[in-house]
Scaffold this motif. Structure first.
Motif, PDB file in Angstrom:
ATOM      1  N   HIS A 262     137.477  -1.019  -9.158  1.00 35.23           N
ATOM      2  CA  HIS A 262     137.998  -1.827 -10.912  1.00 35.23           C
ATOM      3  C   HIS A 262     137.725  -1.027 -11.152  1.00 35.23           C
ATOM      4  N   GLY A 263     138.358  -1.350 -12.899  1.00 38.19           N
ATOM      5  CA  GLY A 263     138.031  -0.195 -13.183  1.00 38.19           C
ATOM      6  C   GLY A 263     139.508   0.941 -14.071  1.00 38.19           C
TER       7      GLY A 263
ATOM      8  N   ALA B 234     150.297  -9.570  -7.559  1.00 39.17           N
ATOM      9  CA  ALA B 234     150.058  -7.776  -8.520  1.00 39.17           C
ATOM     10  C   ALA B 234     148.715  -8.292  -8.004  1.00 39.17           C
ATOM     11  N   VAL B 235     148.224  -6.635  -7.402  1.00 44.91           N
ATOM     12  CA  VAL B 235     146.953  -6.243  -7.252  1.00 44.91           C
ATOM     13  C   VAL B 235     146.124  -6.583  -7.720  1.00 44.91           C
ATOM     14  N   ASP B 236     146.205  -5.904  -9.071  1.00 44.71           N
ATOM     15  CA  ASP B 236     145.125  -6.726 -10.272  1.00 44.71           C
ATOM     16  C   ASP B 236     144.396  -7.781 -10.354  1.00 44.71           C
ATOM     17  N   ARG B 237     145.470  -8.600  -9.731  1.00 44.97           N
ATOM     18  CA  ARG B 237     145.558 -10.224 -10.629  1.00 44.97           C
ATOM     19  C   ARG B 237     144.714 -10.451  -9.760  1.00 44.97           C
ATOM     20  N   VAL B 238     145.334 -10.586  -8.142  1.00 45.29           N
ATOM     21  CA  VAL B 238     144.428 -10.497  -6.720  1.00 45.29           C
ATOM     22  C   VAL B 238     143.338 -10.383  -7.452  1.00 45.29           C
ATOM     23  N   LEU B 239     142.417  -8.988  -6.910  1.00 46.22           N
ATOM     24  CA  LEU B 239     141.261  -8.239  -6.798  1.00 46.22           C
ATOM     25  C   LEU B 239     139.867  -8.544  -8.464  1.00 46.22           C
ATOM     26  N   ASP B 240     141.141  -8.687  -9.671  1.00 47.07           N
ATOM     27  CA  ASP B 240     140.126  -9.156 -10.413  1.00 47.07           C
ATOM     28  C   ASP B 240     139.879 -10.358 -10.917  1.00 47.07           C
ATOM     29  N   ASP B 258     128.904  -0.414  -7.701  1.00 45.10           N
ATOM     30  CA  ASP B 258     128.975  -0.568  -9.475  1.00 45.10           C
ATOM     31  C   ASP B 258     128.155  -1.994  -9.460  1.00 45.10           C
ATOM     32  N   ARG B 259     127.701  -2.850  -8.256  1.00 45.38           N
ATOM     33  CA  ARG B 259     127.142  -4.170  -8.107  1.00 45.38           C
ATOM     34  C   ARG B 259     126.237  -3.955  -7.186  1.00 45.38           C
ATOM     35  N   ARG B 260     124.616  -4.185  -7.526  1.00 44.85           N
ATOM     36  CA  ARG B 260     123.881  -3.573  -6.917  1.00 44.85           C
ATOM     37  C   ARG B 260     123.724  -4.342  -6.021  1.00 44.85           C
TER      38      ARG B 260
END
Ligand SMILES: Nc1ncnc2c1ncn2[C@@H]1O[C@H](COP(=O)(O)OP(=O)(O)O)[C@@H](O)[C@H]1O
Ligand SMILES: Nc1ncnc2c1ncn2[C@@H]1O[C@H](COP(=O)(O)OP(=O)(O)O)[C@@H](O)[C@H]1O
Ligand SMILES: [Mg+2]
Ligand SMILES: [Mg+2]
Lengths: 272, 302
Positions: A262-263, B234-240, B258-260
């Motif tokens: 992401h980002g 769309a890639v970002d729609r699906v992943l977000d 980015d995640r613990r």
């Protein structure tokens, strides 16, 4: 910091060849504290497995550890153990799960028989006691006790890998070495296994030496991380520092070549 | 969006016995467009390679059909099939396995040129080989006389891409082309695929289990489980903003620095692994739209 469970000092390992030797591990030093999850990362061929095998005293020729190298587990010199000491050391002090461990189960023995073999090799134990202990160990890795009657081929890859981990924990080792334990598995199974390990090490207090080429995963699960490049340990730091403020140029380059989930997504040119 | 060059229309492929069928593709529909990359992601066994093999016509669909430039691919029209064969090329996971160890790189590139561009003279073929190698950013004089084992994994993958390009294809299907490569080498291959797509207006199907690389190269993405495409767009729609429980499960399990580790993205789904797998393996014929260019298949009401 309390006395380390593992202390590696000036470790040098060669692969001895007919004409030339290959210096695979170069003057590597690091410590792992009790209960600590330590990650060792680096691209294939950098020497991670060579270190893992040396620490478990499973290295074989042509691997040759140079004199002057030191590996201490709970203060004991691993490299000078004789055969009798070595038998006690294995499983009880250090246990190792490797990438293909799920294929290392004996195909003609039931899961229960494989637990029994490990438990029996380390002191007298009745069948009933072994059964009870094996049931308890399987529960740790979320596997139903009915599986004890199964043969390995009746279990999925992820399940077999968890069974190997349970067998490794049979004698309460102080250090669990995992060399790419989940590389052959899918992410959901990988996640389930590592989540289990994380809970167990907090509950049972063992330390972990975790080897993977997946830096993102390593940052998530490790307390501290060592980055290797061509046999050298070039940076050791806590996981967040390795991710957010990498010090060594190679660590910085590794991150730069990894696409993000992401980002901002910018094209990255390979720098390595 | 430009017209589709290759379309899968409701394609189903079943393996196994009738009493224990394995749906490797279940009512799969998607379209590839010139100059665009579509990623197909899923765990092993989800049916990704089967989709590739259906496109390569290694298998015929049990149901449904393939369309090339809008025309259904029949069995009879030999010319149309020849045209299809050279227009649709494949890049495999293991470049070593797809190269012949006894032949030089030059031979590997010359062969498809001889087969598909019969009119070329020897000198023209030589020039074409040099151009292909330059396109994949390898030094022609250095590489041509080499044998596959003398090359690195990344170089071999570049050769398979050059070989695929030798016949001027319009569609490239790349099945896990980087999963055997180290991170640093992976990047170069992904950039190369990206450049090919843009410069040659190729339609690219990028098959992978690595969602981060899919995001890096693809415009659109499809998530597959048990032969079904459960979510796409769309890639970002699906992943977000993933909607299908399986997509959410998958994204919760994907390593993310980015995640613990204890900060799970969709903790609910990660706690229902077996249930979600069971439900996701059932037919989900409905389509729901989550937004502009974002769709998923809701679980049927029970
Ligand atoms: N049995 C062996 N004989 C000779 N060289 C070896 C042997 N095993 C490993 N090596 C070499 O030692 C280096 C480190 O290998 P390894 O420890 O397996 O790396 P990693 O686990 O980081 O991928 C590599 O360059 C490898 O080729
Ligand atoms: N030739 C075949 N015969 C029988 N079963 C097959 C065959 N090819 C694939 N399958 C099965 O179809 C499913 C999808 O496989 P595949 O397309 O290879 O998945 P992926 O590429 O996503 O790992 C799996 O269950 C696999 O075992
Ligand atoms: Mg290794
Ligand atoms: Mg596949």
């Amino acid at each position: 910091m309390s006395d380390p469970v593992l202390s590696v000092r000036n470790l040098n390992i060669d692969y001895v060849g007919a004409e030339t030797n290959f210096h695979a591990v170069k003057n590597v030093s690091f410590d792992i504290a009790p209960g600590e999850f330590f990650g060792l990362a680096g691209e294939s061929g950098c020497g991670k497995s060579t270190i893992a095998f040396a620490v478990s005293r499973l290295h074989r020729p042509p691997a040759l550890i140079r004199t002057g190298s030191e590996i201490l587990v709970s203060g004991r010199d691993v490299l000078s153990l004789n055969d009798a000491d070595l038998r006690k050391f294995r499983w009880r002090e250090v246990a190792m799960v490797f990438q293909s461990a799920m294929n290392s189960l004996n195909p003609v023995l039931t899961i229960e028989a494989q637990f029994y073999d490990v438990l029996r090799a380390h002191g007298p134990i009745s069948r009933a006691e072994a059964h009870a202990r094996a049931t308890e160990l399987l529960k740790l890795v979320d596997i139903a006790p009915e599986r004890l009657d199964n043969y390995p081929h009746q279990c999925s890859g992820g399940m077999r890998q968890r069974i190997v981990i349970a067998i490794c924990l049979a004698l309460n080792p102080k250090l669990l070495i995992m060399d790419e334990p989940t590389t052959a598995l899918d992410v959901v199974v990988q996640r389930e296994i590592l989540q289990r390990i994380d809970v167990l090490r907090k509950k049972l207090g063992f330390s972990v030496l975790f080897i993977t080429h997946d830096l993102g995963l390593m940052v998530q699960v490790s307390d501290r991380i060592g980055i290797m490049l061509e046999g050298e340990l070039v940076e050791v730091n806590d996981a967040q520092t390795i991710y957010r403020h990498p010090q060594h140029p190679y660590t910085q380059q590794l991150w730069a070549s990894m696409p993000k989930l992401h980002g901002e997504q910018t094209r990255r040119e390979p720098v390595l | 969006m430009s017209d589709a060059i290759l379309t899968l229309d409701n394609v189903t492929k079943v393996f196994g016995r009738a009493d224990k069928p394995v749906y490797a593709a279940r009512a799969v529909s998607f379209a590839l467009h010139p100059g665009r990359t579509l990623a197909l992601v899923g765990e092993s066994g989800s049916g990704k390679t089967t989709a590739a093999r259906l496109i390569m016509r290694e298998y015929a669909p049990d149901e449904g059909r393939l369309l090339f430039r809008g025309v259904p691919l029949g069995k009879s029209d030999a010319k149309a099939l020849r045209d299809y064969r050279s227009s649709v090329q494949m890049v495999f996971q293991d470049p070593f396995a797809s190269l012949n160890p006894t032949h030089t790189i030059r031979y590997h590139l010359e062969r498809p040129l001889k087969l598909h561009q019969k009119g070329l003279t020897a000198a023209q073929r030589q020039a074409a080989i040099v151009e292909l190698l330059e396109r994949v950013k390898l030094d022609p004089q250095l590489i041509m006389p080499k044998f596959p084992h003398e090359l690195s994994g990344g170089q071999r993958q570049r050769i398979s891409i050059a070989r695929a390009l030798a016949v001027n294809p319009q569609v490239i299907v790349a099945d896990e082309p980087t999963s055997m490569l180290d991170v640093s080498v992976r990047q170069g291959i992904l950039n190369l695929l990206n450049d090919m797509k843009a410069e040659l207006k190729l339609a690219l199907l990028y098959i992978t289990h690595d969602i981060a690389t899919a995001r890096y190269v693809a415009d659109d993405i499809m998530v597959m489980y048990a032969g079904q495409i459960v979510e796409w767009g769309a890639v970002d729609r699906v992943l977000d903003d993933p909607r299908h429980p399986y997509t959410r499960l998958l994204l919760s399990a994907v390593p993310d620095p980015d995640r613990r580790f204890d900060d799970v993205r969709f903790a609910d789904e990660l706690g229902r692994v077996e249930e979600i797998r069971t439900l996701s393996a059932r037919p989900q014929p409905e389509t729901a739209q989550a937004g502009d260019n974002h769709f998923y298949r809701p679980f049927p009401a029970v």
